[in-house]
Write an enzyme that holds these catalytic residues in place. Structure first.
Site: not given
Ligand code: MN
Length: 520
Positions: A51, A75, A79-80, A161, A281
């Site tokens: 990811h 990123h 958090e993880d 993301d 269009d």
């Molecule tokens: Mn993420």
């Protein structure tokens, strides 16, 4: 290693535009993220690192700088995993840590769960009210997103993301799929649009469409099935004829057929009684010519060859769209009288239409556009100061017919003067910079302000004069017997609080005068 291909791809891509030492930092960031996420899986069962790698790859396609690519790789680390932001700062420096922190904080920008009822019932009176409340909610989220980002790179990382999250949405529960898809349509895609990144906007919307509106998606796919092929063939013939004539008058042009993105087609259909016959269009001919002058000459030629529909000529070169989009659009009775849209632009305009603000990184300043849309290998230095990038944005749009429209659309003033704070239930409030818990309380409800005796910010007790910051969760402590204090007027920031406090103070003193008078 299932991810060797992606790593090789990323390294090859960054090697095409970044110097060796930057490449080394990116490789180090990858290794660090890979180690930190080791053993973790996404719900799809893939190793987690896939990811952040995909996120970094998207940004490398836009030629973003070393810090942005590194932050994209890292990123989800704080958090993880057990790794702290301080650790990232020590390893990769202040900027990368700040970008990672910014991306992490943006996780708070979340659509409320009950969107669907609000969205669906918009035809009834009660539904209309709900729908308007919903619209205000999403607009606040969009502003908050920008205000909390501080750095355009944070927004771009978050958009990349989200793109990958949309690509892998299939593995989540239907409930989550719907919420995330709607959030993408209401918050992320409009932001990509405001930043002019048409490419990303279209991709996000088309990925979200089947999850947010499954029935309409199925219906539309069925509708256009035959239509698209037919129109593409017709445009292809027109394209070849047009190119020959352009060459004959000395314009070196490129042309291709572009098919409208599904979601934006559907939105347009909703405004046209779902009648595909009214959409001219669905497939358009796009002509790219070297200069602005050539654009107008090409338009003249087109109108000589095919009669234009009255009222359908749009000059977005003289009057660009609020997000900076420029092109000439015309709709003509084309081959065999088939109503056909033709879009004419320069390579510069084309790049802005596709890449928007990201074009800043992808192409160095003064780079002469070439016909192959060649990417240059040198990148522009990136402005780190938020003021600088806001000015950059403003500068890019200084030719606007109506600059206030642009300002409104991007809410530039919100960057400097507004903060976004949460109630304990997750509602977002938009307050001026320096606002205190008292301002917050009065903004929620006059009684909450009146009876406020204390406040907790992010779970900790703070003084009532405490200046709130974006992302704070504010809880107000109450005592029903409490009334506003004169003292509050010294530090509050909002007019609403000021008016309500003064009114209460006057009532209290009037009551005192009265009781005092009766005693004499
Ligand atoms: Mn993420």
């Amino acid at each position: 290693m299932p991810n060797t291909v992606q790593v090789a791809q990323l390294l090859e891509l960054v090697a095409s535009y970044l110097p060796k030492d930057d490449q080394a930092v990116i490789l180090a960031a990858y290794t660090y993220a890979q180690t930190s996420h080791a053993g973790q899986q996404r719900i799809s069962g893939e190793p987690y690192i896939i990811h952040p790698l995909a996120t970094a790859l998207t940004l490398a396609e836009y030629h973003l700088d070393r810090d942005a690519i590194s932050a994209a790789l890292l990123h989800d680390v704080p958090e993880d995993t057990g790794v702290t932001l301080r650790e990232i700062k020590r390893q990769f420096g202040e900027t990368v840590a700040r970008l990672v922190d910014g991306v992490t904080k943006l996780a708070k920008v979340r659509l409320k769960q009950n969107w669907q009822a609000s969205y669906r019932g918009s035809h009834t009176d009660h539904g209309r009210e709900n729908f308007e409340a919903f619209e205000r909610h999403v607009e606040t989220l969009r502003k908050m997103f920008l205000a909390m980002s501080h750095d355009i790179r944070v927004v771009l990382i978050k958009l990349a993301d989200r793109l990958n999250n949309m690509e892998t949405l299939a593995s989540l529960s239907p409930d989550k799929q719907r919420r995330i898809a709607q959030e993408t349509l209401e918050v992320y895609a409009p932001l990509a649009n405001r930043l002019g990144i048409g490419q990303l906007k279209g991709r996000l919307e088309d990925l979200a469409f089947p999850y947010a509106f499954p029935d309409d998606y199925t219906w539309l796919n069925h509708q256009i099935h035959l239509e698209i092929g037919q129109r593409q063939r017709s445009i292809e013939r027109l394209r070849r004829i047009l190119l020959k004539r352009l060459v004959a008058i000395g314009i070196r042009a490129e042309a291709h057929a572009r098919t409208k993105h599904l979601y934006s087609l559907w939105k347009k259909l909703l405004r046209h009684d779902r009648d595909l016959g009214k959409i001219h269009d669905l497939v358009a001919a796009r002509v790219i010519v070297p200069t602005v002058e050539d654009c107008y000459r090409a338009l003249g030629l087109v109108h000589q060859m095919w009669k234009p529909l009255p009222g359908r000529i749009k000059d977005y070169i003289a009057v660009p769209k609020p997000n900076g989009y420029q092109s000439l659009h015309t709709t003509v009775f084309g081959l065999g009288g088939a109503i056909t849209e033709i879009q004419i632009r320069t390579p510069d305009m084309h790049r802005w239409a596709e890449l928007g603000i990201a074009a800043h990184w992808a192409f160095k300043e003064g780079d002469q556009p070439t016909f192959r849309h060649k990417r240059t290998t040198r990148q522009r230095p990136v402005s780190r100061d938020k003021l600088v990038w806001i000015k950059e944005l403003a500068k890019l749009h200084r030719n606007f017919e109506d600059p206030t429209e642009w300002t409104q659309n991007l809410q530039l003033d919100f960057f400097e003067h507004r903060i976004f704070v949460f109630t304990p239930h997750g509602d977002v409030l938009d307050l001026p910079t320096g606002a205190t818990p008292i301002d917050f309380a009065f903004a929620v409800h006059s009684d909450l302000g009146r009876h406020c005796i204390g406040a907790k910010v992010n779970g900790k007790l703070v003084p009532l004069s405490y200046p709130l910051g974006s992302g704070d969760i504010v809880e107000i402590l109450l005592n029903k017997k409490n009334t506003p204090k004169q003292d509050w007027l010294r530090f509050i920031k909002t007019n609403r609080a000021r008016t309500l406090i003064k009114r209460d103070l006057q009532m209290t003193s009037a009551a005192l005068d009265k009781s005092g008078g009766s005693r004499v």
